[in-house]
Design an enzyme around this catalytic site. Structure first.
Site, short mmCIF file in Angstrom:
data_model
loop_
_atom_site.label_atom_id
_atom_site.label_comp_id
_atom_site.label_asym_id
_atom_site.label_seq_id
_atom_site.Cartn_x
_atom_site.Cartn_y
_atom_site.Cartn_z
CB ALA A 163 -1.01 0.02 1.14
N GLY A 202 2.26 2.68 -2.58
CA GLY A 202 1.80 3.47 -3.72
C GLY A 202 0.44 4.07 -3.47
CG ASP A 203 -2.89 1.55 -2.94
OD1 ASP A 203 -3.06 1.82 -4.13
OD2 ASP A 203 -2.88 0.40 -2.49
#
Length: 194
Positions: free
Chosen positions: A189, A191-192
C-alpha cells in the site's frame, strides 16, 4: 485517517464473507460509502507476496469491482477531487473521469494495475500517478524516466521511485523529490498511500 479529509468511495461488493469486513473497516475509517451490491460476483481481493527486502508483488482478483459501470458514480456536488484506479473496467474509469471533468472536479488517476491507456482517457486526467513499471506500460515505451514522462500528454505526471523518492513533470517542468530515509518493513500500500 491520514489527511483528515472528508472522503467518499464508490465500490462494488459481492455477497461473501469479505464484504462486511471491508465495509466495516472503511466505515470505521470515516469513509462515506456508495456501495454497489453484486450478487453474481465475490468482492475484489488481492494476494500480496512480500519479499525479505520488504518489496511486494500483488495479484488482483477484481471480482465485483469489474461490474461497476459509468452510471454508478453518485453526484459530484461538493467534491473537489476524484481519485481513480484501474481495478475497475477502463470504460467505467473513462466515464467517471468524463463526468468529473464536466462537473469541474479534478481527476487523479493512479494507473494501477497498469495497462496502455487511450489518449481519450489521458485527456481527462489532471494528475497521473504511476511507478516506474507502470509508467512504461501507460506510455507504451521504455527509456529514461524524465524522457518517458515528457512524452505523456497530461498536465501533471508523478512517478514513484521507491527508495529513490519520486519525480514529476508539471506543465513542462521536471521536479525530483528524494526519499526520506526509512528502514522498510512492508511496502504493501505504499503506492496507494502516496
Amino acid at each position: 485517517r491520514a489527511g483528515g479529509c472528508a472522503t467518499q468511495m464508490v465500490l462494488a461488493l459481492g455477497e461473501d464473507a469479505f464484504a462486511p469486513l471491508m465495509e466495516q473497516s472503511l466505515l470505521e475509517a470515516g469513509v462515506t460509502l456508495h456501495i454497489v451490491r453484486v450478487a453474481q460476483a465475490a468482492s475484489g481481493v488481492a494476494l500480496i507476496c512480500l519479499a525479505d527486502n520488504a518489496e511486494n508483488a500483488i495479484t488482483v482478483a477484481p471480482g465485483a469491482n469489474s461490474m461497476l459501470s459509468g452510471s454508478d458514480l453518485p453526484s459530484l456536488d461538493g467534491i473537489g477531487y476524484l481519485l481513480l484506479q484501474l481495478e475497475t473496467p477502463l470504460e467505467t474509469v473513462t466515464a467517471f473521469a468524463r463526468a468529473a471533468r464536466d462537473s469541474g472536479v479534478k481527476v487523479l488517476l493512479n494507473a494501477a494495475p497498469a495497462s496502455a491507456l487511450p489518449a481519450s482517457l489521458l485527456a481527462l486526467v489532471d494528475v497521473l500517478i504511476v511507478n516506474e513499471d507502470e509508467l512504461a506500460k501507460v506510455a507504451g515505451r521504455h527509456g529514461a524516466v524524465a524522457e518517458v514522462l515528457a512524452s505523456l500528454d497530461v498536465p501533471c505526471a508523478v512517478v514513484t521511485l521507491g527508495a529513490r523518492g519520486s519525480c514529476a513533470t508539471e506543465r513542462g517542468q521536471f521536479h525530483l523529490q528524494p526519499a526520506f530515509k526509512v528502514e522498510p518493513v512492508d511496502t504493501t500500500a505504499a503506492g496507494d498511500t502516496f
